[in-house]
Write an enzyme that holds these catalytic residues in place. Structure first.
Site, PDB file in Angstrom:
ATOM      1  N   SER A   1       0.831  -1.196   0.000  1.00 50.96           N
ATOM      2  CA  SER A   1       0.000   0.000   0.000  1.00 50.96           C
ATOM      3  C   SER A   1       0.876   1.261   0.000  1.00 50.96           C
ATOM      4  CB  SER A   1      -0.941  -0.061   1.206  1.00 50.96           C
ATOM      5  OG  SER A   1      -1.957   0.889   1.102  1.00 50.96           O
TER       6      SER A   1
ATOM      7  N   ASP B   1      -8.827  -4.141  -6.296  1.00 51.06           N
ATOM      8  CA  ASP B   1      -8.418  -3.442  -5.071  1.00 51.06           C
ATOM      9  C   ASP B   1      -9.012  -2.034  -5.078  1.00 51.06           C
ATOM     10  OD1 ASP B   1      -7.095  -2.242  -2.915  1.00 51.06           O
ATOM     11  OD2 ASP B   1      -5.172  -3.147  -3.403  1.00 51.06           O
TER      12      ASP B   1
ATOM     13  N   HIS C   1      -6.916  -6.120  -0.364  1.00 51.47           N
ATOM     14  CA  HIS C   1      -5.862  -5.101  -0.388  1.00 51.47           C
ATOM     15  C   HIS C   1      -4.587  -5.669   0.228  1.00 51.47           C
ATOM     16  CE1 HIS C   1      -4.042  -1.193  -0.412  1.00 51.47           C
ATOM     17  NE2 HIS C   1      -3.989  -1.109   0.905  1.00 51.47           N
TER      18      HIS C   1
END
Length: 543
Positions: A236, A459, A488
């Site tokens: 991320s 995602d 995710h």
């Protein structure tokens, strides 16, 4: 932008005995040295080289982890010193906390330190070495020392704070899908007060909490660990400063994995990333509702996605009138169900909680959604770091009319997350101090070793287009796609195909020639309300 990520299957973590690191080598070839002026100011790239050279000499002394870290005895902890301001490497220093479990395999398998960051901004990976006992990580743990750390501002690493944790709401909160003008004025006032609190509490140090400094800190950590070149996995937001690292220090890269990548385009950082994210969450919310509808026989929430939406809206209306347990209002409901947009693991418990609530049992919903006072300090700290980094990283619209126009239009198409995303980021409209211009993420062909990019096609937190953009910018990068899936962060999770690519890369440096795809993981199995079977541990996703 909410861009948290977690490792797959964190339950049942194992551990190993830890010893100390080897003597560190010299700096990499592209680390410059040069004169420092009389005031102690240098170029920040040069300042990083100075700090890394010192860290290489000092190393990290690992020992028993402080009780505050809540880590098992098998994990060792230490600290690494970095400059607050890389333009003044002889000025104020801050200490970053580091955790480690040594490689479990024989010496001939050893490949050095493997550093992980889970994203945020504002998340710590101090827990990461505990994955050594998970089946998905055992072969990697044989070859590498698993290293976690708390980035600047997080946990005990020069922690940031913008308000008293006791001031966080512990009662029910509203969450209108289409807020009124008066509600917007209230949130504007709160955003201004929060930004002022950050400036007051952070002082002159506040401007040094940035993604670029996170990338520089990573190079100092590399040197302190005794690594000439870095092996790193970022998830991320961790992919964004990982991409900055690859741009700034390409010759210092050994292997890098980017899991659930942030779109690194300068014009996306960070205002437009939030608009893209809010739109993507609408699709992911639709995925969850469609799954619930397919299991209407279990949950009784509706046989179509539209019927499930109506059930959810009934719950919102009831909670607005009478909060569950006096603690869970529409705001807490929204925050809990946002987790279903991040991770499939949340689908069963969230659907069960909604079903039970509408049947008259509010206990599962309270357990999953109610504020947790004990967590308030860490929640406040994570929010402060998130806000400081994103506000410092790039210019933001300073006129609320721009936010109002863009998000009012977007909310007509994507109401689920749009306005909550606005309120989370609105302090950046009223931020004091200098703003950076984002660095152009890009490497020339041959400058960077092959890197691996992992992405789920649906995602929402970091939409798939960001993975494609990162692959274009980092020449020689290879993209692995989990098709028609939306969790995710996919590395080290339940998809064996993804994990095979991850292992081949980390253990042998092997990648597909261009790109590859993996079939999606199976959808969660529904569980009848009241059943304890197959329920994951309930927790909130990282921001």
């Amino acid at each position: 932008m909410r861009a948290g990520a977690k490792l797959g299957l964190l339950a049942g973590l194992g551990s190993l005995v830890v010893t100390t690191l080897a003597v560190p080598p010299a700096l990499g070839a592209d680390a410059p040295t040069g004169p420092v002026d009389e005031s102690g100011a240098v170029d920040e790239f040069q300042g990083t080289a100075i700090a890394a050279r010192r860290a290489a000499g000092a190393g990290i002394t690992f020992g028993v982890c402080p009780e505050a870290e809540a880590l098992p005895a098998s994990v060792s902890c230490g600290t690494v010193e970095v400059p607050l301001d890389y333009g003044r490497p002889d000025g104020r220093k801050i200490s970053l906390t580091v955790s480690r479990v040594r490689a479990s395999g024989p010496a001939e398998e050893y490949q050095g330190a493997f550093v992980y960051n889970p994203g945020g901004p504002g998340a710590s990976s101090m827990y990461f070495p505990m994955v050594t006992g998970l089946p998905e990580w055992k072969r990697i743990a044989r070859a590498y020392d698993l290293v976690g750390y708390a980035p600047r501002g997080v946990g005990r690493s020069a922690p940031l704070s913008c308000q008293d944790p006791g001031d966080l709401p512990q009662g029910p909160t509203p969450a209108p899908v289409h807020p009124s003008p008066s509600f917007k004025l209230e949130r504007i006032a709160e955003a201004k007060a929060y930004a002022e609190g950050c400036a007051r509490r952070g002082g002159t140090a506040l401007r040094h909490y940035t993604s670029l400094n996170n990338a520089r800190d990573l190079d100092v950590l590399r040197a302190a660990l005794g690594e000439e070149r870095l092996t790193f996995m970022g998830a991320s937001y961790g992919t964004y400063f990982g991409a900055l690292y690859a741009t700034l220090f390409p010759s210092h890269v050994r292997r890098m994995v980017f899991d659930a990548p942030v779109n690194p385009s300068r014009d996306k950082i960070w205002y437009r990333s939030n608009l893209d994210q809010s739109l993507a969450f609408e699709s992911r919310w639709a995925d969850f509702r469609a799954w619930v509808a397919r299991h209407h026989a279990v949950y009784g929430l509706g046989a179509t996605p539209e019927a499930v939406s109506r059930s959810y809206e009934v719950a919102r209306a009831r909670l607005a009138e009478k909060p569950a347990g006096g603690k869970v209002g529409p705001g807490q409901l929204q925050a809990a169900f946002l987790g279903a947009g991040y991770y499939d693991d949340y689908w069963v418990p969230r659907a069960t909680a909604l079903s039970e609530y509408l049947r008259g049992n509010d206990k599962p919903l309270i357990a999953q959604a109610a504020p947790r006072p004990k967590e308030a300090p860490s929640v406040e700290n994570a929010s402060a770091v998130y806000t400081a980094i994103e506000c410092n990283d790039a210019p933001w619209p300073a006129d609320f009319a721009v936010w109002d126009r863009d998000n009012t239009e977007l909310a007509r198409e994507a109401p689920f997350e749009t306005w909550d995303n606005v309120w989370m980021n609105l302090p950046c409209a009223y931020w004091s101090g200098p703003r950076q211009q984002p660095l152009e993420v890009r490497t020339k062909r041959g400058a960077l070793p092959p890197v691996l990019i992992l992405a789920a096609e649906r995602d929402a937190a970091t939409p798939y287009e960001g993975a494609e953009e990162l692959a274009r910018r980092l020449k020689g990068a290879v993209l692995i796609t989990e098709e028609d899936a939306g969790t995710h962060g996919i590395g080290g999770g339940p998809n064996a195909c993804v994990n095979t690519h991850l292992e081949n890369y980390l253990l042998r440096g092997e990648t597909p020639v261009r790109r590859a795809s993996c079939a999606p993981r199976p959808e969660p199995d529904p569980v009848a309300p009241g059943s304890r079977a197959r329920q994951p541990e309930l927790s909130r996703p990282a921001v």
